[in-house]
Motif scaffolding. Structure first.
Motif: not given
Length: 502
Positions: A253-266
């Motif tokens: 979660x600490x790199x969520x700002x670096x994730x592409x489309x986090x609401x689906x990808x995470x």
């Protein structure tokens, strides 16, 4: 992308965002507003929470980053067999995920998509309990991560020493550990894209020899071996090893700002990684205990190399040793990414001096990387068991705060927009947190006096550091600011709305 304009008091659908970099004096503490309503805004309509100029992390690299933050393969699970025998070891890696891993992964998916920014769990707790407790969580989790990372260069060297005995001590050992930390730190400095690609390659290299070993072991398997139960179970070693091998799901979660489309990808990456991690533990233990006669005392760190030699020969043993070394490299770079971006996220929220929010030309948190590397180097001399116990102790208290924050946000703001929501109501969410909380209490209760003293000392230091930073801020000794790229979670300028991104 341009940041949206600041919302007015009547603009309930907007995200109030500072137009310029805002000082800490201009923002009230997160999570301290009473009687307010959360309003969700589609994340596609607002400014991204990462830096637009750098490539985001996609699903596959994210799966292997989670894999290495949690696991890295079956290396380190041998002590479970030594502590309790085959049956309890196998049951542990089947049952424990339902008690701990799945609830933690689900909470990470919900909260990580609710707050898709760097800092992760620190922002969750700050929003629910206030920035003071958010800072304490960040301190404990960061220190726990650094302690964890101090293990991996030493473990890498341990596997390497089986081939090059000269590296087992003295100056050669120190030189190799130092060189390894420098090289892996530079890799993190070059960016998450490189770290993700390396994690994929290392992951495939580490998993493949166990697939081959499983195929070769089929004629030798004796199912009766799996039913052996030892009478003198070392519960402390058993639980601490299981806990160490199956936690840290929230680190991503600490790199969520670096994730592409986090609401689906995470959520997707967490689901895939959960399956990968459980399989990477269960099947090698199934092979090792089922194909060979049980020698409980032989099940210590590195025993899978001996298992591979007896099943497939020397060549497979060498490959397993290489896979173990590669696994430690993967865990180091993944853990360092998480730790360093956590510090960056805290600085973007004004909890740490602004210098921690500065990025290198590759988009990476330079100060956070240097601090994480220095901590890992300084702590690399700790013993293996003490290191695991100390990090587990700190991690336990951090997770208690996360559970409280999760439940509090569910109770206080039930209509808040949650891109991924665990399909449980408020009561179900509370019940889901009870078994892992009981497990935390048991783990803490079984800690040795030495571990308790060291861990409590670290926690007390954290309690003192935060007021010192506040004092430095008031006296303007250090510069603090809240990033203008982040949504305003404090609601100071809009008394009726605390916005969350959807």
């Amino acid at each position: 992308m341009q940041s949206p304009p600041r919302a007015t008091q009547n603009d309930a659908a907007g995200i109030p965002t500072p137009t310029d970099k805002t000082s800490r004096e201009e923002a009230s503490a997160m999570g301290e507003c009473k009687g307010v309503e959360y309003v969700g805004v589609d994340v596609d309509e607002v400014a991204p929470l990462g830096v637009d100029n750098f490539k985001k992390v996609s699903v596959l690299p994210l799966v292997f980053l989670i894999f290495y933050e949690v696991s890295g393969g079956p290396f380190g699970t041998e002590d479970v067999v030594k502590a309790a025998g085959p049956l309890l070891a196998l049951l542990g890696f089947l049952i424990f995920p339902f008690i701990w891993s799945i609830p933690e992964a689900l909470i990470t998916a919900e909260m990580g998509t609710m707050f898709p920014e760097n800092g992760g769990y620190v922002v969750w707790v700050s929003s629910a309990l206030g920035p003071y407790w958010g800072f304490q969580l960040g301190w404990m989790k960061w220190f726990s991560g650094v302690i964890d990372n101090a293990l991996y260069p030493v473990l890498f060297l341990k596997y390497l020493c089986s081939t090059v005995p000269a590296l087992s001590g003295g100056l050669p050992k120190i030189a190799v550990v130092l060189a390894l930390i420098v090289v892996l730190t530079y890799m993190n400095y070059r960016g998450l894209t490189i770290v993700g690609r390396v994690a994929i390659v290392l992951g495939l290299f580490s998993i493949l020899p166990f697939v081959i070993m499983g195929l070769l072991s089929i004629p030798k398997l004796k199912p009766s071996n799996w039913l052996v139960v030892e009478k003198d179970v070392n519960w402390s070693l058993y639980l601490s090893t299981l806990f160490w091998n199956l936690n840290y799901w929230d680190s991503i979660s600490t790199i969520a700002g670096e994730v592409e489309n986090p609401k689906k990808t995470l959520p997707m990456a967490l689901f895939c990684a959960l399956i990968l991690v459980v399989r990477s533990y269960f099947f090698p233990l199934l092979i090792g205990t089922g194909a060979l006669s049980l020698d409980r005392e032989a099940w210590t760190d590195g025993h899978f190399s001996n298992v591979a030699k007896m099943i497939g020969g020397v060549w497979l043993s060498w490959w397993i040793n290489g896979a173990a070394a590669a696994s430690n490299l993967g865990m180091f770079i993944a853990e360092m990414s998480s730790d360093s971006f956590q510090l960056l996220g805290m600085a973007e929220r004004g909890m740490l001096p602004s210098v921690f929010a500065k990025r290198s030309r590759y988009g990476t948190p330079l100060i956070g990387i240097l601090l994480s590397a220095s901590g890992a180097l300084l702590l690399s001399g700790m013993s293996f068991q003490d290191t695991i116990a100390a990090e587990n102790f700190l991690y336990c208290f951090g997770m208690i705060l996360e559970f409280i924050a999760f439940v509090r946000l569910r109770i206080k703001y039930p209509v808040a927009s949650r891109p991924y929501k665990i399909p449980l109501g408020t009561i179900g969410s509370i019940l889901m947190c009870i078994p892992p909380t009981i497990l935390i209490c048991i783990t803490v209760a079984l800690s040795s006096l030495k571990v308790v003293v060291v861990s409590l000392t670290v926690m007390i230091i954290g309690l003192l550091v935060q007021p010192c930073l506040k004092c430095a801020e008031r006296r303007k000794w250090l510069k603090f600011s809240v990033s203008s790229n982040l949504p305003d979670l404090n609601g100071e300028n809009n008394e009726n709305v605390i916005p969350l991104v959807d």
